[in-house]
Design an enzyme around this catalytic site. Structure first.
Site, PDB file in Angstrom:
ATOM      1  CB  CYS A  84      82.217  20.649  -7.897  1.00  0.00           C
ATOM      2  SG  CYS A  84      80.796  20.401  -8.984  1.00  0.00           S
ATOM      3  CG  HIS A 139      80.719  16.592 -10.620  1.00  0.00           C
ATOM      4  ND1 HIS A 139      80.371  17.783 -11.212  1.00  0.00           N
ATOM      5  CD2 HIS A 139      80.290  15.622 -11.454  1.00  0.00           C
ATOM      6  CE1 HIS A 139      79.754  17.547 -12.357  1.00  0.00           C
ATOM      7  NE2 HIS A 139      79.693  16.252 -12.524  1.00  0.00           N
ATOM      8  CG  HIS A 198      68.879  10.892 -21.031  1.00  0.00           C
ATOM      9  ND1 HIS A 198      69.547   9.808 -20.536  1.00  0.00           N
ATOM     10  CD2 HIS A 198      69.686  11.962 -20.818  1.00  0.00           C
ATOM     11  CE1 HIS A 198      70.719  10.190 -20.046  1.00  0.00           C
ATOM     12  NE2 HIS A 198      70.818  11.500 -20.200  1.00  0.00           N
ATOM     13  CB  CYS A 201      84.421  21.196 -11.724  1.00  0.00           C
ATOM     14  SG  CYS A 201      83.597  19.600 -11.501  1.00  0.00           S
ATOM     15  CB  CYS A 228      81.080  21.322 -14.136  1.00  0.00           C
ATOM     16  SG  CYS A 228      80.269  21.006 -12.590  1.00  0.00           S
ATOM     17  CE  LYS A 270      71.639  14.115  -8.530  1.00  0.00           C
ATOM     18  NZ  LYS A 270      72.741  14.868  -8.581  1.00  0.00           N
ATOM     19  CE  LYS A 288      76.999   4.602 -15.391  1.00  0.00           C
ATOM     20  NZ  LYS A 288      78.203   4.965 -16.100  1.00  0.00           N
ATOM     21  CG  HIS A 332      69.023   8.324 -17.156  1.00  0.00           C
ATOM     22  ND1 HIS A 332      68.190   9.395 -17.034  1.00  0.00           N
ATOM     23  CD2 HIS A 332      70.283   8.809 -17.018  1.00  0.00           C
ATOM     24  CE1 HIS A 332      68.889  10.494 -16.810  1.00  0.00           C
ATOM     25  NE2 HIS A 332      70.174  10.168 -16.811  1.00  0.00           N
TER      26      HIS A 332
END
Ligand code: MSP
Length: 642
Positions: free
Chosen positions: A142, A145, A20, A125, A128, A294, A297, A17
């Protein structure tokens, strides 16, 4: 000089995406910049293919991890050419050599006593893939997440990271450039001000088998970070490869802030334990959001590099991300912003500079480079701006401050556009005594374009290649491939021919908002007596007269009289003007003209015109002529005529 630049190796649990793409474009740009600086360069990227995350992703698709990682890794590999990213090496952590080297390193560190076996109870987690400390939790969850970690008690192998804490602090303090920008260096130092815990580097096969088996205990696989970080060495053929000797001492890693801790703490301490010198620099950038949100998905706003290239073109994409993000800080990606940059910076400023300058060389010098007659006094300021741009550009590129490097380049583009207006080659062309002056002005413009093509290669390799071709140069010519050789002024060869190229940067259509008429003052008092020939002030006030700056001009097919002008007044609009018999498109760009801004839109030869350009009608040698009206000195586009 030698350069080794790396990106993180990306997890194959998701497709590539924008995030990256950004890191990889940055590393590619830097590697191209270093090649331009005559460095011996190696640029590496790749994929991280072991661990829990990958197993989960494969489970969702109901296929074996190996089949899954092959597919997604292939997607990353195929994405880079679309972005004109050219790595020298693409590494995968499932590569046989990598696995062998990781096992060799584990064995060595184990034998030296820096890996020990222990029982540990901690909060794990799965997202992570690590144990979290109580301090890290937010409302028991976390922070990344948003789920509570699971308490796990198990026996594992640990790396004595704590042993190297002081050595690492000393190194960071002694080497201010080790981690940049400074905010991230401070963040790491602040983290290191508390005692460092040892790092759990194994996972029992009872809960994870997809990993590199520990060489000293086959009931365990290696923790994915201990495996992944080593890619930076295995890609160089560590421990015995020639490339390792050649490149390791100058290693520079590019990452985003999300993986600061593994790179700034795990990795250097691992290197210390291995007895390998530390990498030279860690460059840390911020996060891309999409429309200030942010990317995720679940929100459905994940931006794919392939779609971006299709929609905006690769030059706009590479330019935008490098120009827009202040390296180190977060940025927001938005369609309007990228289109605005393409139209303003690329199509208007740079594209027009290129097309106007070369068009005048075709028109007045048959497309041949004029002779260089030395730098005239009146041109010394112009040439000095080119040289000072080069100094700023080089310094900012070295520092990963790409947005500032590009700002410096665009300041020069603006100086060059003004140089055209103030030297008015179309006037010089009419005066036989000014032939030499015209040669100098045109030569200087072409030289400036050559240097612009040179410095833009790392950022927009495609567009720069077109510019080089348009200037009649070949791709490998040192005058456009070496900063050291190319920076010297006056190198274009007199008499060599330019080459026609397609438009460098096509304008992109933004969703059109109707132009907003400017607010008028309310003055109702009559100032003239009414008579048949007089109008009252109110009638005059109805006219929205403004100064407009021409940013693009083209001929309208099948019309001898009409030109299509794109103007800023201050919003962008199209105005059709019947002046083609008196002005060429290239001599109009950059000029300020007067327009009637509130004329009802009309369609002329298929083009919608939103206003009318004012001209003086006069007669020269018995022929009718139109002369543009303008202002006495440059003003802000959109200024009203009162
Ligand atoms: N596999 C690890 C890295 C191991 S390196 C030895 C990993 N992979 S990842 O696929 O999650 O990639 C993280 C990296 O992708 C970030 O550090 C950054 O380079 C890039 N980005 C991912 N999302 C991003 C944004 N939203 N914005 C900018 N870059 C981001 O972590």
């Amino acid at each position: 000089m030698t350069t080794y630049i790396t990106t993180p190796i990306y997890y194959v649990n998701a497709q590539p995406h924008l995030g990256h793409a950004y890191t990889t474009i940055v590393a590619d740009t830097y590697s191209r910049f270093k090649r331009l600086s005559d460095d011996n360069v190696r640029f590496q990227t790749g994929t991280d293919e072991h661990g829990d995350k990958i197993v989960q992703a494969a489970e969702v698709e109901n296929i074996e991890p190996k089949e899954y990682v092959d597919r997604i890794s292939g997607m990353f590999r195929k994405t880079w050419p679309l972005l004109q990213v050219e790595p020298d090496n693409f590494i995968r952590t499932t590569d046989y050599d990598h696995v062998a080297v990781v096992r060799g390193i584990l064995q060595k560190v184990y034998e030296s006593g820096d890996i020990y076996f222990d029982e540990y109870t901690g909060l794990y987690c799965r997202g992570c893939e690590r144990y979290l400390t109580e301090k890290e939790l937010v409302d028991g969850n976390c922070p990344d997440h948003q789920v509570p970690p699971k308490e796990i008690a198990e026996q594992n192998y640990f790396f004595r990271m704590s042993r190297y804490q002081q050595q690492l602090i000393d190194h960071i303090k002694e080497n201010p450039e080790f981690i940049t920008p400074e905010r991230y260096r401070n963040e790491v130092l602040s983290f290191l001000s508390e005692p460092l815990e040892d790092l759990c580097i194994s996972r029992p096969k009872t809960r994870l088998t997809w990993g590199i088996e520990l060489p000293f205990d086959d009931k365990y696989v290696t923790y994915v970070w201990f495996d992944a970080l080593i890619n930076y060495l295995t890609g160089l053929g560590y421990p015995d490869g020639e490339k390792f000797k050649e490149f390791w001492s100058v290693a520079e890693h590019v990452i985003a802030k999300d993986i600061l801790k593994p790179h700034a703490i795990y990795w250097p301490t691992m290197l210390m334990a291995m007895g390998v010198p530390l990498y030279e620099k860690l460059h840390v950038h911020g996060y891309w959001n999409v429309d200030d949100t942010k990317m995720s998905k679940s929100i459905g706003n994940v931006v794919r590099p392939g779609d971006l290239v299709e929609e905006y073109g690769i030059d706009a994409l590479r330019y935008f991300v490098l120009r827009e993000m202040s390296f180190g800080l977060d940025s927001s990606f938005g369609s309007e912003a990228i289109i605005a940059r393409q139209n303003a910076d690329l199509a208007n400023d740079l594209g027009n500079l290129f097309s106007r300058s070369t068009a005048m060389v075709y028109k007045y010098r048959d497309g041949l480079v004029p002779q260089f007659l030395g730098v005239a006094d009146e041109d010394s300021a112009f040439v000095a701006s080119v040289q000072s741009m080069l100094v700023d550009y080089q310094q900012y590129m070295e520092q990963f401050r790409f947005h500032l490097a590009l700002k410096a380049v665009w300041e020069l583009v603006s100086v060059a556009n003004k140089y055209i207006v103030s030297n008015a080659p179309w006037v010089l062309a009419k005066e036989p005594d000014s032939a030499k002056r015209l040669d100098s002005v045109l030569f200087n413009l072409l030289e400036c374009l050559r240097i612009l093509a040179l410095v833009l290669q790392p950022v927009m390799p495609g567009a720069a290649a077109k510019m080089i071709e348009g200037l009649g140069l070949t791709a490998g010519d040192e005058r456009v491939t070496s900063l050291k050789k190319g920076r010297v002024w006056g190198q274009l060869s007199a008499g060599s021919a330019l080459k026609k190229i397609e438009t460098l940067f096509p304008r992109l259509e933004m969703e059109k908002k109707p132009p907003q008429p400017q607010k008028k003052q309310s003055g109702k008092k009559k100032v003239a007596e009414s008579s048949e020939d007089l109008i009252d002030f109110e009638a005059f006030q109805k006219l929205d007269l403004r100064v407009a700056e021409v940013v693009a001009a083209t001929a309208i097919k099948k019309s001898k009289k009409l030109l299509k002008l794109t103007v800023h007044a201050p919003e962008e609009r199209t105005v059709v003007a019947g002046i083609a018999e008196f002005y060429t498109p290239e001599e109009l760009v950059g000029r300020q003209v007067l327009i009637v801004a509130n004329l009802k839109p009309a369609k002329l030869m298929g083009v919608h015109s939103q206003g009318m350009v004012l001209v003086a009608k006069t007669t020269v040698d018995g022929k009718e002529r139109m002369v543009l009206t303008t202002v006495d000195e440059g003003v802000v586009p959109g200024s009203t005529i009162a």
